[in-house]
Design a protein around this motif. Structure first.
Motif, short mmCIF file in Angstrom:
data_model
loop_
_atom_site.label_atom_id
_atom_site.label_comp_id
_atom_site.label_asym_id
_atom_site.label_seq_id
_atom_site.Cartn_x
_atom_site.Cartn_y
_atom_site.Cartn_z
N GLY A 1 16.02 7.84 -3.73
CA GLY A 1 16.69 8.29 -2.50
C GLY A 1 16.79 7.41 -1.45
O GLY A 1 17.41 7.68 -0.48
N VAL A 2 16.30 6.10 -1.56
CA VAL A 2 16.28 5.13 -0.48
C VAL A 2 17.29 3.91 -1.09
O VAL A 2 17.01 3.33 -2.33
N GLN A 3 18.23 3.54 -0.31
CA GLN A 3 19.05 2.51 -0.65
C GLN A 3 18.09 1.12 -0.17
O GLN A 3 17.94 0.94 1.16
N PHE A 4 17.77 0.31 -1.05
CA PHE A 4 17.22 -0.84 -0.92
C PHE A 4 18.17 -2.15 -0.50
O PHE A 4 19.20 -2.02 -1.03
N CYS B 1 0.81 -1.19 -0.13
CA CYS B 1 -0.17 -0.01 0.06
C CYS B 1 1.06 1.26 -0.07
O CYS B 1 0.52 2.23 -0.76
N GLU B 2 2.04 1.26 0.69
CA GLU B 2 2.90 2.55 0.91
C GLU B 2 3.66 2.65 -0.52
O GLU B 2 3.73 3.58 -0.88
N GLY C 1 -2.53 7.67 -0.14
CA GLY C 1 -1.96 8.92 -0.29
C GLY C 1 -0.98 8.88 -1.18
O GLY C 1 -0.79 8.31 -2.11
N GLU C 2 0.28 9.75 -0.64
CA GLU C 2 1.32 9.73 -1.36
C GLU C 2 2.25 8.30 -1.27
O GLU C 2 2.08 7.88 -0.09
N ALA D 1 9.19 3.87 3.97
CA ALA D 1 8.19 3.28 4.63
C ALA D 1 7.80 1.75 4.10
O ALA D 1 7.67 0.80 4.68
N ALA D 2 7.70 1.68 2.70
CA ALA D 2 7.30 0.47 2.01
C ALA D 2 8.42 -0.51 2.36
O ALA D 2 8.11 -1.68 2.68
#
Length: 83
Positions: free
Chosen positions: A68-71, A24-25, A31-32, A37-38
């Motif tokens: 910008g998120v390092q997975f 969902c995130e 929303g955004e 968070a995901a």
């Protein structure tokens, strides 16, 4: 209402709810889009044994750096071999 229920279930430790909340995130269903968070929910769910979360980490759009998120692809690969 659905966000509250899914979040409550995820926070209670249900892996399926954690994976669903991650989806969902990631897809902006509340929303955004919130990819950080995901990723957090997918990783928590994967650590609890959710194969759908492991698949999302391994085969989804979760490789390298995005928005910008390092997975954590190493974690996804390790969990994929355990699942």
């Amino acid at each position: 209402e659905s966000r509250r229920l899914v979040t409550a279930a995820a926070e209670a430790g249900l892996p399926a709810a954690m994976a669903h909340l991650g989806w969902c995130e990631a897809n902006g269903k509340f929303g955004e889009r919130d990819e950080a968070a995901a990723l957090g929910w997918y990783e928590r769910a994967a650590r609890q044994g959710s194969t759908s979360a492991v698949e999302a980490l391994m085969y989804g759009e979760w490789s390298g750096v995005r928005d910008g998120v390092q997975f954590n692809t190493r974690l996804a690969r390790e969990m994929g071999t355990e699942a």
